[in-house]
Design a protein around this motif. Structure first.
Motif, mmCIF file in Angstrom:
data_model
loop_
_atom_site.group_PDB
_atom_site.id
_atom_site.type_symbol
_atom_site.label_atom_id
_atom_site.label_comp_id
_atom_site.label_asym_id
_atom_site.label_seq_id
_atom_site.Cartn_x
_atom_site.Cartn_y
_atom_site.Cartn_z
ATOM 1 N N ARG A 8 0.832 -1.130 -0.051
ATOM 2 C CA ARG A 8 -0.045 -0.057 0.079
ATOM 3 C C ARG A 8 0.895 1.370 0.011
ATOM 4 N N SER A 29 -2.033 -11.749 -6.892
ATOM 5 C CA SER A 29 -2.254 -10.481 -5.769
ATOM 6 C C SER A 29 -3.324 -9.644 -6.351
ATOM 7 N N MET A 30 -3.805 -10.272 -7.940
ATOM 8 C CA MET A 30 -4.649 -9.437 -8.661
ATOM 9 C C MET A 30 -5.875 -10.293 -8.998
ATOM 10 N N ARG A 32 -9.053 -9.756 -9.692
ATOM 11 C CA ARG A 32 -9.795 -9.403 -10.896
ATOM 12 C C ARG A 32 -9.360 -9.829 -12.231
ATOM 13 N N THR A 115 -3.399 3.453 -0.716
ATOM 14 C CA THR A 115 -3.763 2.749 -1.685
ATOM 15 C C THR A 115 -3.299 1.522 -1.971
ATOM 16 N N HIS A 116 -4.036 0.477 -1.962
ATOM 17 C CA HIS A 116 -3.488 -0.801 -2.714
ATOM 18 C C HIS A 116 -3.171 -0.771 -3.812
ATOM 19 N N GLU A 119 -4.406 -2.973 -7.025
ATOM 20 C CA GLU A 119 -5.736 -2.724 -7.411
ATOM 21 C C GLU A 119 -5.726 -1.803 -8.887
ATOM 22 N N SER A 122 -4.111 -3.531 -11.584
ATOM 23 C CA SER A 122 -4.919 -4.570 -12.118
ATOM 24 C C SER A 122 -5.969 -4.023 -13.130
ATOM 25 N N GLU A 123 -6.590 -2.942 -12.740
ATOM 26 C CA GLU A 123 -7.296 -1.872 -13.564
ATOM 27 C C GLU A 123 -6.869 -1.775 -14.800
#
Length: 159
Positions: A8, A29-30, A32, A115-116, A119, A122-123
């Motif tokens: 983070r 770790s992703m 999504r 913020t992680h 994420e 991955s977006e």
């Protein structure tokens, strides 16, 4: 420059300080992204350059490279998908969401807290992946395609 990526981080504060981070992120770790892959093994190389433009815009310029194992939609076999993507984000504090960003930036809303970052990566990965992964060459899928090729039969022509 920091050669490791913490789980983070405070993106806004890092942009204020003008930091460059580089390291590796595990695919596992992703969550999504995992449904699109055949294997969660491996790492991606990530470079994040955080800074502040002359007009006061806090920015996150990043690149992600690596190899993913996906399913070819032509032959349904596994294939390696080479990934190389870059992105340019403008950081906007949620409290200051009224500000407009210059056209070249994609807006990323952040809070004044950590913020992680996986994420965020991955977006960007979801946006960079192809919708229909296929082998580059049809010859790599040819063995399977030959099994299902129609057989030309000789027919008698009545005339």
């Amino acid at each position: 420059m920091i050669d490791h990526l913490p789980d983070r981080l405070d993106l806004y504060a890092m942009a204020e300080a003008g930091r460059v981070l580089r390291g590796r992120v595990k695919l596992a770790s992703m969550p999504r992204v995992l449904p699109l892959l055949l294997s969660d093994e491996g790492d991606l190389d990530v470079v994040l350059e955080l800074g502040k433009e002359e007009d006061g815009t806090h920015t996150l310029c990043g690149s992600v490279t690596g190899r993913l194992v996906m399913q070819c939609q032509r032959c349904l076999e596994s294939m390696e998908y080479p990934l190389a993507t870059c992105f340019l984000l403008g950081l906007v504090l949620i409290e200051e969401a009224e500000g407009d960003l210059p056209y070249q930036y994609v807006q990323l809303m952040v809070r004044g807290e950590t913020t992680h970052f996986a994420e965020v990566v991955s977006e960007e990965l979801l946006l960079a992946l192809t919708i229909v992964p296929m082998h580059d060459e049809q010859s790599e899928c040819r063995a399977l395609l030959d099994d299902y090729a129609p057989v030309a039969e000789e027919r008698e022509i009545p005339f």
